[in-house]
Motif scaffolding. Sequence first.
Motif, PDB file in Angstrom:
ATOM      1  N   ASP A   1     -14.652   3.089 -10.258  1.00 43.85           N
ATOM      2  CA  ASP A   1     -13.744   2.079 -10.796  1.00 43.85           C
ATOM      3  C   ASP A   1     -12.289   2.374 -10.419  1.00 43.85           C
ATOM      4  O   ASP A   1     -11.871   3.531 -10.357  1.00 43.85           O
ATOM      5  N   THR A   2     -11.545   1.309 -10.192  1.00 44.23           N
ATOM      6  CA  THR A   2     -10.118   1.436  -9.955  1.00 44.23           C
ATOM      7  C   THR A   2      -9.364   1.302 -11.281  1.00 44.23           C
ATOM      8  O   THR A   2      -9.922   0.847 -12.281  1.00 44.23           O
TER       9      THR A   2
ATOM     10  N   PHE B   1       0.821  -1.212   0.000  1.00 44.09           N
ATOM     11  CA  PHE B   1       0.000   0.000   0.000  1.00 44.09           C
ATOM     12  C   PHE B   1       0.858   1.266   0.000  1.00 44.09           C
ATOM     13  O   PHE B   1       1.885   1.318   0.680  1.00 44.09           O
ATOM     14  N   PHE B   2       0.410   2.273  -0.773  1.00 42.99           N
ATOM     15  CA  PHE B   2       0.866   3.634  -0.534  1.00 42.99           C
ATOM     16  C   PHE B   2      -0.003   4.195   0.583  1.00 42.99           C
ATOM     17  O   PHE B   2       0.480   4.542   1.640  1.00 42.99           O
ATOM     18  N   CYS B   3      -1.307   4.230   0.346  1.00 42.52           N
ATOM     19  CA  CYS B   3      -2.258   4.642   1.385  1.00 42.52           C
ATOM     20  C   CYS B   3      -3.649   4.217   0.950  1.00 42.52           C
ATOM     21  O   CYS B   3      -4.059   4.485  -0.179  1.00 42.52           O
TER      22      CYS B   3
ATOM     23  N   GLY C   1       2.156   0.969  -4.450  1.00 38.37           N
ATOM     24  CA  GLY C   1       1.202   0.070  -3.828  1.00 38.37           C
ATOM     25  C   GLY C   1      -0.180   0.697  -3.917  1.00 38.37           C
ATOM     26  O   GLY C   1      -0.323   1.835  -4.389  1.00 38.37           O
ATOM     27  N   HIS C   2      -1.189  -0.016  -3.474  1.00 40.39           N
ATOM     28  CA  HIS C   2      -2.570   0.444  -3.611  1.00 40.39           C
ATOM     29  C   HIS C   2      -2.721   1.880  -3.095  1.00 40.39           C
ATOM     30  O   HIS C   2      -2.273   2.215  -1.990  1.00 40.39           O
ATOM     31  N   THR C   3      -3.350   2.711  -3.903  1.00 39.18           N
ATOM     32  CA  THR C   3      -3.508   4.138  -3.609  1.00 39.18           C
ATOM     33  C   THR C   3      -4.972   4.478  -3.841  1.00 39.18           C
ATOM     34  O   THR C   3      -5.393   4.744  -4.964  1.00 39.18           O
ATOM     35  N   LEU C   4      -5.750   4.456  -2.762  1.00 42.07           N
ATOM     36  CA  LEU C   4      -7.200   4.482  -2.907  1.00 42.07           C
ATOM     37  C   LEU C   4      -7.848   5.550  -2.036  1.00 42.07           C
ATOM     38  O   LEU C   4      -7.361   5.868  -0.946  1.00 42.07           O
ATOM     39  N   GLY C   5      -8.956   6.093  -2.513  1.00 44.67           N
ATOM     40  CA  GLY C   5      -9.726   7.057  -1.739  1.00 44.67           C
ATOM     41  C   GLY C   5      -8.871   8.221  -1.292  1.00 44.67           C
ATOM     42  O   GLY C   5      -8.203   8.885  -2.085  1.00 44.67           O
ATOM     43  N   GLY C   6      -8.867   8.467   0.022  1.00 48.77           N
ATOM     44  CA  GLY C   6      -8.066   9.545   0.572  1.00 48.77           C
ATOM     45  C   GLY C   6      -6.586   9.392   0.320  1.00 48.77           C
ATOM     46  O   GLY C   6      -5.847  10.377   0.346  1.00 48.77           O
ATOM     47  N   GLY C   7      -6.141   8.164   0.069  1.00 48.81           N
ATOM     48  CA  GLY C   7      -4.735   7.938  -0.281  1.00 48.81           C
ATOM     49  C   GLY C   7      -4.391   8.567  -1.619  1.00 48.81           C
ATOM     50  O   GLY C   7      -3.322   9.170  -1.784  1.00 48.81           O
TER      51      GLY C   7
ATOM     52  N   LEU D   1      -5.350   2.044  -8.157  1.00 50.56           N
ATOM     53  CA  LEU D   1      -5.595   3.436  -7.780  1.00 50.56           C
ATOM     54  C   LEU D   1      -7.067   3.718  -8.011  1.00 50.56           C
ATOM     55  O   LEU D   1      -7.701   3.086  -8.864  1.00 50.56           O
ATOM     56  N   GLY D   2      -7.612   4.682  -7.285  1.00 47.85           N
ATOM     57  CA  GLY D   2      -9.004   5.040  -7.531  1.00 47.85           C
ATOM     58  C   GLY D   2      -9.610   5.848  -6.409  1.00 47.85           C
ATOM     59  O   GLY D   2      -9.040   5.974  -5.319  1.00 47.85           O
ATOM     60  N   LEU D   3     -10.765   6.397  -6.714  1.00 47.61           N
ATOM     61  CA  LEU D   3     -11.565   7.140  -5.739  1.00 47.61           C
ATOM     62  C   LEU D   3     -12.933   6.447  -5.663  1.00 47.61           C
ATOM     63  O   LEU D   3     -13.887   6.853  -6.317  1.00 47.61           O
TER      64      LEU D   3
END
Length: 254
Positions: free
Chosen positions: A162-163, A56-58, A101-107, A126-128
């Motif tokens: 979608d990611t 993960f990134f965040c 690494g996974h970078t999702l939402g607030g990340g 990645l994604g929001l």
Amino acid sequence: MFEFKKENRLGVISLNKAPANSYDVHFFKEFIDLLDEVEKDSGIAVVLIKSAIPKFFCAGADIKVFSQNTPAQNKEMVVMANKTAEKIATSSKIIVAFLNGHTLGGGLELAMACDIRIASNKQFLLGLPEVNLGLMPGNGGIPKLVQLIGNSRALELLVSGDTFSSEEAFNYGLVTKLFKENESEKMALNYAEKLSNGPKKAMSAIKKTIREGFGMNLIDFLNLEKTNVDQLYKTFDAKEGFQAFLEKRKPNFE
């Protein structure tokens, strides 16, 4: 939750909050304190933000904490997230996010708050996806995504939740460098270190001009540019840059 080290003119912040660098209010308070300390260090020109956790990134907000919070507590967390993004935006340093690494939402919102994003071609998402929770991004994600990749694609990604891959992020223009997985950590550090050797005052002025000029009409933007460049002509770095060019050598910026 954070590790920090300084290498010459480069500061490296590693997110280290297992298992996924998910954030809460305490995360942001500690992050803001660290950003304040980095800002005070006049010897740092560039900051690289990366993850110490391989996968993960965040991952954004800690959903367990978020779901148990009161609405007031969640609003406080959003306020702190936005304050962190503002610290990054107004910093005199050039701040680079390295996504590996996974970078999702607030990340992803955190990554988009940074000045530059670089990434590994490792398989991660990645994604929001906030829409899947009946919500929407609230930490600057919507305006930043629109600014970076345009209205139509941003809207599609936001309403679908979608990611996408780091390669797609590169094609969208969301990240500007894409490194091979097996050498990405080294390449990211090399990239940030090389950038840190540049003229700090000029780089900071460029960042400030872009930030303040975004949304201005062309005439006002041109006037802002002129005002800011006028302040650089008498600096040591400007004189050194010209002298090094004439002497056909590498400049030694202040």
